[in-house]
Motif scaffolding. Structure first.
Motif, PDB file in Angstrom:
ATOM      1  N   ILE A 107      -5.678   3.419   4.731  1.00 27.70           N
ATOM      2  CA  ILE A 107      -6.115   2.116   5.243  1.00 27.70           C
ATOM      3  C   ILE A 107      -7.071   2.311   6.412  1.00 27.70           C
ATOM      4  O   ILE A 107      -8.094   1.627   6.527  1.00 27.70           O
ATOM      5  N   LEU A 129      -2.482  -6.864   4.498  1.00 27.90           N
ATOM      6  CA  LEU A 129      -1.999  -5.616   3.916  1.00 27.90           C
ATOM      7  C   LEU A 129      -0.666  -5.241   4.532  1.00 27.90           C
ATOM      8  O   LEU A 129      -0.436  -5.450   5.726  1.00 27.90           O
ATOM      9  N   THR A 142       0.823  -1.215   0.000  1.00 29.45           N
ATOM     10  CA  THR A 142       0.000   0.000   0.000  1.00 29.45           C
ATOM     11  C   THR A 142       0.856   1.264   0.000  1.00 29.45           C
ATOM     12  O   THR A 142       0.394   2.315   0.430  1.00 29.45           O
ATOM     13  N   VAL A 146      -8.384   3.396  -3.732  1.00 27.74           N
ATOM     14  CA  VAL A 146      -8.029   2.567  -2.570  1.00 27.74           C
ATOM     15  C   VAL A 146      -9.162   1.607  -2.237  1.00 27.74           C
ATOM     16  O   VAL A 146      -8.945   0.402  -2.052  1.00 27.74           O
ATOM     17  N   SER A 164      -0.402   6.426   3.541  1.00 31.18           N
ATOM     18  CA  SER A 164      -0.788   5.026   3.353  1.00 31.18           C
ATOM     19  C   SER A 164      -1.584   4.517   4.544  1.00 31.18           C
ATOM     20  O   SER A 164      -2.670   3.947   4.393  1.00 31.18           O
ATOM     21  N   LEU A 210      -8.781  -2.468  -2.481  1.00 28.55           N
ATOM     22  CA  LEU A 210      -8.861  -3.246  -1.245  1.00 28.55           C
ATOM     23  C   LEU A 210     -10.099  -4.136  -1.227  1.00 28.55           C
ATOM     24  O   LEU A 210     -10.032  -5.295  -0.791  1.00 28.55           O
ATOM     25  N   PHE A 233      -0.769   4.481  -1.357  1.00 28.69           N
ATOM     26  CA  PHE A 233      -2.131   4.818  -0.937  1.00 28.69           C
ATOM     27  C   PHE A 233      -2.181   6.221  -0.322  1.00 28.69           C
ATOM     28  O   PHE A 233      -1.229   6.677   0.313  1.00 28.69           O
ATOM     29  N   THR A 265       1.980  -2.065   5.183  1.00 23.39           N
ATOM     30  CA  THR A 265       2.180  -0.625   5.181  1.00 23.39           C
ATOM     31  C   THR A 265       3.375  -0.307   6.078  1.00 23.39           C
ATOM     32  O   THR A 265       4.043  -1.194   6.599  1.00 23.39           O
TER      33      THR A 265
END
Length: 318
Positions: A61, A46, A20, A31, A57, A35, A23, A48
């Motif tokens: 999320i 995921l 990600t 996004v 990012s 996802l 993102f 990050t």
């Protein structure tokens, strides 16, 4: 989707982990679409980091998790203590600061696998393990991981943890791809070599491989006679890697997939628990990577792809 088990996590970890890095809350339509599609395809993990996109990012999320109300279904891998312009930051203060900021951005009270983004060998493993266990005991993290650490430091940390009744490192994240780097893409990064492969197989330490697709080296967008990306050329252009590319293409023509899927299947079929981080930017790239899970390569084919034998052996798909 296929899965692996990582000690300390009560959820299975998907064999494909969605990266990600790019993102941002300003691109929530993209996004959400990516996802949602990843979860609908069976993925659940995921990746990050505190440093990714200046924190955007994690914030993206967090917005998605809150909007979907699905935190209990998702495995979050987060990384902290990345070095800054002043040098290494693997110390209790930086670890704690980054962790709290990441939790706030993600809008969650725990991270499933918390990884240190780099190592600082000048800091004793006792200090690092004690700090992370403090956060584990408070429920902020469920498992400890490390990224770009040597096998020796992981063993040292785990020996200390075991001796003192603490949790140790449950997962490693270094680079593994069919294309072998000439030099690190970024300073302080570690790629898996033959010795490390043997170590992972011997101890069955889960590996979460970043840059598992070598930055798109096997997609066909690069050529040995043209440099369209100086970093890709610097890291991956070599006679050996172009031969690996040629062999992956030859196998793909027999099996029916494509060169990039063969290269990803090579990573996914190592003889120890392994998941591959993929950097899909859209649904088409995501679905293409997922197809690699359906490709079966024999031990002989894995060795042939990696130039460890001249004989490719029997080809198969399953």
């Amino acid at each position: 989707m296929k899965f692996i088990k990582i000690p300390g996590i009560n959820k299975r970890v998907s064999k494909l982990i969605l990266g990600t890095m790019t993102f941002s809350p300003s691109k929530m339509d993209q996004v959400n679409s990516l996802l949602d599609s990843f979860l609908e395809s069976g993925g659940n993990t995921l990746d990050t980091a505190h440093i990714y996109n200046d924190g955007k990012s994690e914030k993206a999320i967090g917005k998605w998790l809150k909007g979907r109300g699905n935190r209990n279904k998702v495995v979050i891998i987060d990384k902290g203590a990345h070095p800054d312009e002043y040098g290494p930051r693997v110390n209790p203060e930086a670890i704690t600061t980054d962790l709290y900021e990441s939790l706030d951005r993600l809008q969650t009270d725990y991270i499933d696998i918390y990884m240190l983004h780099r190592d600082n060998p000048d800091i004793p493993v006792e200090v690092i393990i004690n700090t992370l266990n403090d956060h584990y005991n408070e429920g902020r993290i469920k498992a400890i991981g490390v990224s770009n650490w040597t096998n020796q430091r992981i063993e040292e940390a785990n020996n200390y943890a075991k001796k003192n009744g603490l949790i140790g490192v449950s997962a490693n994240s270094s680079n593994l791809s069919l294309a072998k780097p000439n030099e690190p893409m970024w300073p302080g990064c570690i790629s898996v070599d033959e010795c490390s492969l043997n170590w992972h197989e011997a101890v069955q330490m889960p590996l979460l491989s970043w840059s598992s697709q070598a930055g798109g080296f096997f997609t066909g967008r690069y050529s040995p006679n043209a440099v369209s990306d100086e970093n890709i050329a610097r890291v991956y252009y070599s006679e050996e890697n172009w031969e690996r590319y040629r062999r992956a293409t030859e196998l793909s023509e027999q099996i029916g997939g494509n060169t990039n899927q063969i290269a990803l299947a090579y990573v996914l079929q190592q003889p120890f628990p392994i998941s591959a981080l993929i950097g899909s930017q859209n649904k088409a790239e995501l679905y293409s990577s997922i197809k690699a899970l359906d490709i079966h390569l024999t031990t002989d084919q894995l060795k042939w792809l990696d130039l460890r034998t001249k004989c490719r052996g029997r080809m198969g798909r399953g």
